[in-house]
Every structure is written in C-alpha cells, then in structure tokens.
Enzyme design. Structure first.
Site, mmCIF file in Angstrom:
data_model
loop_
_atom_site.group_PDB
_atom_site.id
_atom_site.type_symbol
_atom_site.label_atom_id
_atom_site.label_comp_id
_atom_site.label_asym_id
_atom_site.label_seq_id
_atom_site.Cartn_x
_atom_site.Cartn_y
_atom_site.Cartn_z
ATOM 1 N N SER A 2 42.781 49.546 61.161
ATOM 2 C CA SER A 2 43.187 50.770 61.829
ATOM 3 C C SER A 2 43.629 50.462 63.270
ATOM 4 C CB SER A 2 42.045 51.781 61.765
ATOM 5 O OG SER A 2 42.482 53.070 62.024
ATOM 6 N N ASP A 41 47.557 56.254 52.707
ATOM 7 C CA ASP A 41 46.588 56.184 53.795
ATOM 8 C C ASP A 41 46.734 57.433 54.664
ATOM 9 O OD1 ASP A 41 45.282 55.579 56.308
ATOM 10 O OD2 ASP A 41 45.322 53.467 55.738
ATOM 11 N N HIS A 92 41.824 54.914 53.465
ATOM 12 C CA HIS A 92 42.206 54.281 54.721
ATOM 13 C C HIS A 92 41.843 52.804 54.690
ATOM 14 C CE1 HIS A 92 43.181 53.731 58.825
ATOM 15 N NE2 HIS A 92 41.955 53.804 59.314
#
Length: 525
Positions: free
Chosen positions: A234, A466, A494
């Site tokens: 991320s 995602d 994710h």
C-alpha cells in the site's frame, strides 16, 4: 480520504488517510509542463552517490540490540537527522526491530518490511505477522527487519487529540446536509489540525516520505547491507518507490504490493480510490445476495439496488443513531457505520463479519458489530485509547501533497464526480478529502514520476479489484519505473502477497530468494 495498509492476520481494519503521495521540493526537476492539454509532471531526481560528510556520523553509527519483550525479536534505536538540509539541527530517534534469519541456507542479508498507511507501525507488523508469518524459506535466509517511520508509533509519534476528542472527531458527520453541518465538519478538521500543530510542532515539518526514504538508507548502511531488499504494501509501495528514485544504485530486491501512483494530484488520487471502493463494494454486493443472511437484498437483487439499500440505511443512521452497548456511550451514526463498512472492503474474508454486523444493525438496531469494525480501522482499543495512526497518516499526507480541496465550495462542485465514481461512498469520501485544507504546515511535495533509472528489477504488484490502491495505479507505477516488472492478481481485496494465491506467492518468493523476477505482465488468479 481513505487509504490503507494491511496487517495480515492481525486485524481487519487498517488506516485512514487524506490520500497523498509526493516528494519534498528540491528533489524534482524544476516545474511541470503541459502537452496536448495534459499535465506532465517532473521526475524524482536521484541523490548523489557519495554520502555527504555531514551525514557520515549517522551512516557510521552502531546499533545496540536488546530484547523487545517479544520472544525471538530484538530491538534497537536508530538516530537520523531531523532535517537533512541541516543535519546539525537535531536528531529523530527511530524504533527498529529484527528477527534474525533462522536457517538453513546462506543468509541473504536484511529484508525490510513496511505495511503502509502512512502511519502503520512496521515494528508491529513485523512482530505480529511478517516475522512469524512470511514463508519459512524467506525467514530462513533473511534477517527480517522493520523500522517505524519518523512520527509513527514508537518513532517519536505525532500527537494530535486525546481519546475523547478523537471519539468526537470520528463521529463527525462527513455528509453534511446544510451549512451548519458543513461548519461543524470544517471545525472538526481545524481542531484536529490545530491539535497536531500544538503537540508535534518540532516534527510536523519533517515527516515526509522523502525523509523517511532517506532514513531507510541510513538503516540499510547500519545493518551492513550494500543494497536494500524490501517488501512494501500500500503506502509502503510509495515509500519503496521513493527510495528507488533517490538511490537507484542501492536497489536490491524490491516488492511493491498494492502500488500507489505518485504522478497524480490529491484530488485525482481520491477520486480514483473512491471508484476503487465502489468496485470492491460491487463484488461484495454480488456475493452478498447469494447468501441467505444478506441483509441488503435477496437472490437476484442487482448490486446497484444493494447499494441503494445501504445508502438508505446510512440516511436512517444520520437522523437516528442506534445503540452499540459501548461503555463510553457512543452510538452508531452514519460516520462510524460507513467507516465500518469500508474497513470490511479490504479483505473478502471479512465479508461474513460485515453481513452479520449489518444484519444486527438493520434488523435488531444493534450497532456493536459495525462499531467494532470501525474501531479496528481507527486502532481504538477497549479503553478508548487510539494509536497514533490517524495523526501520523494526516501528518505525512498533508506534507507530501497539496490538499485536494481548499474550501467547502470546491468539495460541493466536485460532488457529482465523486458520487458518479461511487454512489455509495462518493459523498463522504469527497468531504473527507477536505481535511488537509486546514493543516498548520505547508506541503513540501508535488505530484511526480519515479523512474529510478539504473535500478535492478523491481516487482510491482497490482490487484484488479483492490479498493484502496486501484489497479490502474500499479500499471502506472510499473510504466514509470524503468526496471519494473508488473505482476497482476485477478481478484478482490487489498494487496496480493500472502493472501492465498500460490501463483503470486511463488513468483515473489522466487524473486526474494533467487533474484529472478517474474516476467513483466504475468497474471495470477
């Protein structure tokens, strides 16, 4: 705006953000230019290879390892300069943790991990998951290492509001119905920003991603590694890509999972992410109506109708919050309920929990389940204490990138585009993008490309559905990085590594252990 990291198997929620990603001014080519009506952003420029003499004491320091209170792990404190432009202006002390390679096999060096955020504790991630949950073969060959970035968790954390004030902040209505409610939201953002400025004035100008990336290079050297081996998820992909852009000749094996696109301005990032949450919700909705316990529609109900039903539920909560049994008296209103639903969008394994929580809230007027999801997202414990996740998140993002909006009237004009991107979440996410408008420190970053010319192969991983880091961002970052190999996971949730795809895990493990990256464009299901 919401963004995320992922603490694998340690919690369902992750972090909140006002979405941003950028570089400190002075590290990019001068200016931006326009061509054919589109903005062409400058590229991040690599730092000189030679270490400045003023930084030599930092690069030459020795870590004093000690027990952490967690079996198998050691901890130490790393000193870095508060201001890289003035190394003599003071230090920041960063928390570092490691778990030594377990063997057998030749040690490959250190593997640095970061779960994202910004604001996620890398040390916590290492101790709760990576140091015990990464593949045995990887942990056998690498010392697993983490450092909490400056301003985060154990590394001189940014502080803003106390627990009770945070409770009020997280319950503030982010879908204002009139000027009074708009004013209350603006006041909440101002109070939060003023709290950060009052409690963390020394550090607030020095928590940028560029500075955190430079800190990682000092750690690399102190650990005795000639090159950096790193897995970032991320926001951790932006941190890792920034490192590659600044130090391309020191790139070892880098995995960037759930990639961000540093070339986009905040408003576009927020709009893309809004669409990403809608994509994730559509997947949840399609699955939900096949289940007998779906509270938002029965078999054959169209996903759009599921969304309408959820929005109707949110509107009821806006007018009449429901009990939760919370000892501090919090009720479930629209803001906390929305956060709870969004928290469950990050991992499809949480969909069952979400269905149960929605059923309790809708049919039994019991908001405890959705409140628990929201609390996990915000990292609020049972005693009403919050981790510094939200404070650090805003501090980094508001410094890294100019605010998406500077005033409420700009949000109002943009509402149609956000609601088109997500009929369910668009309005709330548009207003959430206003928080950096009142930040006490001016941003130092701008949108930019990261090319990292001369770097070894870098693996960029994208998941097609995602919610927090849309797949298009992975494609864009892979296109920018000159040595990138794009690895695609066709699925929900994710990030991709460690989520159950043998294809993804094998490709990344092979790269980490043998240095052989997957072919560019490889796709896994």
């Amino acid at each position: 705006m919401y963004f995320r990291r992922s603490l694998r198997r340690s919690r369902t929620g992750v972090t909140l953000l006002s979405l941003a990603a950028l570089l400190v001014s002075g590290c990019s080519a001068a200016g931006s230019t326009s061509s054919a009506g589109s903005t062409v952003v400058a590229a991040l420029v690599a730092l000189p290879r030679a270490t400045p003499s003023a930084l030599a004491p930092y690069y030459g320091q020795k870590l004093s390892w000690r027990g952490c209170g967690v079996p198998g792990f050691e901890c130490a404190t790393l000193k870095v300069p508060l201001d890289y432009a003035e190394p003599g202006a003071g230090d920041v002390r960063l928390a570092v943790a490691r778990k030594k390679a377990t063997g057998p096999g030749k040690r490959l060096g250190s593997l640095l991990v970061n779960p994202g955020g910004p604001g996620g504790s890398a040390v916590g991630y290492l101790q709760q998951y990576a140091g015990i949950g990464y593949p045995v073969g990887v942990r056998a060959r690498y010392d697993m290492v983490a450092v909490d970035p400056r301003g985060v968790a154990r590394s001189e954390p940014v502080e803003c509001l106390d627990g009770r004030a945070m409770d009020t902040y997280t319950q503030t209505d982010t879908t204002p119905d009139d000027q009074r409610e708009t004013g209350e939201l603006v006041d909440a953002y101002k109070e939060f920003a003023e709290g950060c400025g009052a409690h963390s004035a020394r550090l607030l100008r020095h928590v940028s991603t560029v500075e955190a990336a430079r800190d990682m290079d000092i750690l690399r050297a102190v650990l005795g590694d000639g090159k950096l081996t790193y897995v970032g998820a991320s926001y951790g992909t932006f941190l890792g890509a920034t490192y590659a852009g600044l130090f391309p000749n020191r790139v070892g094996r880098l995995v960037l999972d759930g990639a961000m696109d540093p070339s986009l301005p905040a408003r576009r990032l927020n709009l893309d992410q809004t669409a990403g949450f809608e994509t994730a919700f559509q997947s949840f909705a399609k699955d939900c109506v096949t289940r007998s316990d779906c509270p938002l529609g029965g078999k054959g109900t169209a996903p759009a109708k599921v969304g309408e039903n959820l929005k109707a539920f949110f509107r009821k909560l806006d007018a009449h919050p429901i009990p939760t049994g919370d000892p501090d008296g919090r009720k479930l209103g629209e803001a906390l309920a929305t956060t709870g639903v969004i928290a469950a969008m990050y991992d499809e394994s949480t969909w069952e929990q979400l269905r149960e929580a929605l059923t309790s809230a809708i049919k039994d007027k019991d908001g405890a389940g959705l409140l628990a999801l929201s609390d996990s997202y915000y990292e609020r414990d049972a005693d009403g204490r919050y981790a510094n996740l939200m404070a650090a998140n805003a501090a980094v993002n508001c410094l890294d990138l100019p605010a998406a909006f500077s005033a409420p009237d700009q949000v109002e004009k943009a509402l149609p585009s956000f609601e088109k991107a997500s009929p369910v979440f668009g309005e709330g996410l548009a207003w959430a993008s206003l928080n950096c408008a009142y930040w006490p420190v001016r941003p130092t970053g701008e949108p930019h490309r990261i090319e990292a010319k001369g770097a070894a192969p870098i693996v960029v991983v994208g998941t097609t559905r995602d919610p927090a880091t849309p797949y298009r961002w992975a494609r864009s970052l892979a296109h920018q990085l000159t040595s990138a190999r794009l690895l695609t996971y066709e699925g929900d949730g994710h990030t991709a590594y460690g989520r159950g795809s043998a294809c993804i895990d094998s490709a990344i493990d092979t790269y980490l252990l043998h240095g052989t990256p997957p072919r560019d464009g490889k796709r896994c299901k």
